[in-house]
Every structure is written in C-alpha cells, then in structure tokens.
Design a protein around this motif. Sequence first.
Motif, PDB file in Angstrom:
ATOM      1  N   GLY A  10       0.811  -1.211   0.000  1.00 33.61           N
ATOM      2  CA  GLY A  10       0.000   0.000   0.000  1.00 33.61           C
ATOM      3  C   GLY A  10       0.843   1.259   0.000  1.00 33.61           C
ATOM      4  N   LEU A  11       1.855   1.271   0.843  1.00 33.75           N
ATOM      5  CA  LEU A  11       2.746   2.441   0.893  1.00 33.75           C
ATOM      6  C   LEU A  11       3.479   2.633  -0.439  1.00 33.75           C
ATOM      7  CD1 LEU A  11       4.250   2.099   4.479  1.00 33.75           C
ATOM      8  CD2 LEU A  11       2.665   3.852   3.666  1.00 33.75           C
ATOM      9  N   ALA A  12       3.909   1.526  -1.032  1.00 32.23           N
ATOM     10  CA  ALA A  12       4.606   1.612  -2.320  1.00 32.23           C
ATOM     11  C   ALA A  12       3.676   2.147  -3.399  1.00 32.23           C
ATOM     12  CB  ALA A  12       5.147   0.247  -2.719  1.00 32.23           C
ATOM     13  N   ASN A  13       2.446   1.644  -3.448  1.00 33.83           N
ATOM     14  CA  ASN A  13       1.496   2.115  -4.448  1.00 33.83           C
ATOM     15  C   ASN A  13       1.146   3.585  -4.247  1.00 33.83           C
ATOM     16  OD1 ASN A  13       0.797   0.184  -6.493  1.00 33.83           O
ATOM     17  ND2 ASN A  13      -0.085  -1.076  -4.882  1.00 33.83           N
ATOM     18  N   LYS A  14       1.003   3.997  -2.988  1.00 30.65           N
ATOM     19  CA  LYS A  14       0.723   5.408  -2.728  1.00 30.65           C
ATOM     20  C   LYS A  14       1.880   6.285  -3.219  1.00 30.65           C
ATOM     21  CE  LYS A  14      -0.399   5.347   1.703  1.00 30.65           C
ATOM     22  NZ  LYS A  14      -0.945   5.707   3.028  1.00 30.65           N
ATOM     23  N   ALA A  15       3.104   5.856  -2.945  1.00 33.78           N
ATOM     24  CA  ALA A  15       4.271   6.642  -3.350  1.00 33.78           C
ATOM     25  C   ALA A  15       4.389   6.725  -4.872  1.00 33.78           C
ATOM     26  CB  ALA A  15       5.540   6.035  -2.758  1.00 33.78           C
ATOM     27  N   VAL A  16       4.263   5.580  -5.540  1.00 29.70           N
ATOM     28  CA  VAL A  16       4.366   5.567  -7.005  1.00 29.70           C
ATOM     29  C   VAL A  16       3.233   6.374  -7.619  1.00 29.70           C
ATOM     30  CG1 VAL A  16       4.277   4.090  -9.055  1.00 29.70           C
ATOM     31  CG2 VAL A  16       5.662   3.406  -7.091  1.00 29.70           C
ATOM     32  N   GLY A  17       2.039   6.235  -7.069  1.00 28.61           N
ATOM     33  CA  GLY A  17       0.905   7.003  -7.576  1.00 28.61           C
ATOM     34  C   GLY A  17       1.124   8.496  -7.441  1.00 28.61           C
ATOM     35  N   ALA A  37      -3.443   8.926  -9.654  1.00 29.31           N
ATOM     36  CA  ALA A  37      -4.499   9.082  -8.650  1.00 29.31           C
ATOM     37  C   ALA A  37      -5.133   7.737  -8.322  1.00 29.31           C
ATOM     38  CB  ALA A  37      -5.554  10.063  -9.149  1.00 29.31           C
ATOM     39  N   VAL A  38      -5.378   6.925  -9.357  1.00 30.36           N
ATOM     40  CA  VAL A  38      -5.963   5.602  -9.146  1.00 30.36           C
ATOM     41  C   VAL A  38      -5.008   4.729  -8.331  1.00 30.36           C
ATOM     42  CG1 VAL A  38      -6.651   3.462 -10.311  1.00 30.36           C
ATOM     43  CG2 VAL A  38      -7.453   5.665 -11.167  1.00 30.36           C
ATOM     44  N   GLN A  39      -3.733   4.758  -8.672  1.00 26.82           N
ATOM     45  CA  GLN A  39      -2.750   3.938  -7.957  1.00 26.82           C
ATOM     46  C   GLN A  39      -2.617   4.390  -6.505  1.00 26.82           C
ATOM     47  OE1 GLN A  39       0.880   3.350 -10.083  1.00 26.82           O
ATOM     48  NE2 GLN A  39       1.644   1.852  -8.624  1.00 26.82           N
ATOM     49  N   GLU A  40      -2.711   5.683  -6.282  1.00 28.06           N
ATOM     50  CA  GLU A  40      -2.612   6.194  -4.917  1.00 28.06           C
ATOM     51  C   GLU A  40      -3.805   5.710  -4.077  1.00 28.06           C
ATOM     52  OE1 GLU A  40      -1.692  10.356  -2.565  1.00 28.06           O
ATOM     53  OE2 GLU A  40      -1.961  10.402  -4.728  1.00 28.06           O
ATOM     54  N   GLY A  43      -3.346   2.144  -3.216  1.00 27.34           N
ATOM     55  CA  GLY A  43      -2.398   2.023  -2.111  1.00 27.34           C
ATOM     56  C   GLY A  43      -3.039   2.322  -0.772  1.00 27.34           C
ATOM     57  N   GLU A  44      -3.895   3.324  -0.730  1.00 24.44           N
ATOM     58  CA  GLU A  44      -4.594   3.651   0.509  1.00 24.44           C
ATOM     59  C   GLU A  44      -5.490   2.494   0.935  1.00 24.44           C
ATOM     60  OE1 GLU A  44      -6.536   7.368  -0.306  1.00 24.44           O
ATOM     61  OE2 GLU A  44      -4.640   8.458  -0.360  1.00 24.44           O
ATOM     62  N   ALA A  45      -6.139   1.862  -0.038  1.00 27.32           N
ATOM     63  CA  ALA A  45      -7.005   0.717   0.266  1.00 27.32           C
ATOM     64  C   ALA A  45      -6.181  -0.461   0.784  1.00 27.32           C
ATOM     65  CB  ALA A  45      -7.800   0.314  -0.970  1.00 27.32           C
ATOM     66  N   GLN A  46      -5.032  -0.727   0.152  1.00 24.29           N
ATOM     67  CA  GLN A  46      -4.171  -1.823   0.603  1.00 24.29           C
ATOM     68  C   GLN A  46      -3.684  -1.581   2.032  1.00 24.29           C
ATOM     69  OE1 GLN A  46      -1.344  -1.698  -2.707  1.00 24.29           O
ATOM     70  NE2 GLN A  46      -1.717  -3.879  -3.022  1.00 24.29           N
ATOM     71  N   THR A  47      -3.316  -0.369   2.323  1.00 27.24           N
ATOM     72  CA  THR A  47      -2.860  -0.027   3.666  1.00 27.24           C
ATOM     73  C   THR A  47      -3.982  -0.235   4.678  1.00 27.24           C
ATOM     74  OG1 THR A  47      -1.290   1.579   2.760  1.00 27.24           O
ATOM     75  CG2 THR A  47      -1.839   1.806   5.090  1.00 27.24           C
ATOM     76  N   ALA A  48      -5.189   0.165   4.307  1.00 24.37           N
ATOM     77  CA  ALA A  48      -6.344  -0.014   5.190  1.00 24.37           C
ATOM     78  C   ALA A  48      -6.624  -1.496   5.435  1.00 24.37           C
ATOM     79  CB  ALA A  48      -7.575   0.665   4.602  1.00 24.37           C
ATOM     80  N   VAL A  49      -6.485  -2.317   4.397  1.00 23.56           N
ATOM     81  CA  VAL A  49      -6.689  -3.759   4.552  1.00 23.56           C
ATOM     82  C   VAL A  49      -5.664  -4.322   5.536  1.00 23.56           C
ATOM     83  CG1 VAL A  49      -6.492  -5.989   3.361  1.00 23.56           C
ATOM     84  CG2 VAL A  49      -7.818  -4.152   2.329  1.00 23.56           C
ATOM     85  N   GLY A  50      -4.421  -3.914   5.401  1.00 23.72           N
ATOM     86  CA  GLY A  50      -3.380  -4.378   6.321  1.00 23.72           C
ATOM     87  C   GLY A  50      -3.670  -3.984   7.755  1.00 23.72           C
TER      88      GLY A  50
END
Length: 71
Positions: A10-17, A37-40, A43-50
């Motif tokens: 999630g953090l990686a996707n947010k950063a790349v986004g 924006a979509v990738q960010e 990433g926020e969703a992945q972080t929330a799942v974690g």
Amino acid sequence: MSSTTDKISGLANKAVGNIKQGVGKAVGNERLQAEGAVQEVKGEAQTAVGKAKDAVKDGATKTADYINKKL
C-alpha cells in the motif's frame, strides 16, 4: 497476503501514484495524472486492509486471552 505485506504494498502504491501524478502534472499528461491518482487510492485501500487485518488479529488474541483467564 499478510498484514505487513499489505501495508508495504500500500505504501509503495501510494508513493508511485503520487510520483506519477506529479510527473503527469509537470509534463501536462492528464492520463498519467489519472493513473497516479488511481494507484494512490489503491495504495490507501491496501494499507487499510493491512491495518484491518492487524485489528482483527489483535481482537482475536485479546478474546482468546480473556477466555483463557476465565477458564
């Protein structure tokens, strides 16, 4: 995936986004900005799942501890 893997991804996707959005804005590429924006958001969703997985795991551990103390 484990909660740690979800949070790291999630953090990686947010950063790349975020980077894609910045580059897209700098070069005037609206498509790249949108992809970023979509990738960010992904990433926020992945972080929330974690974080949710951690909360469930913590709740289960506390419940088990409580039950074991009562037995």
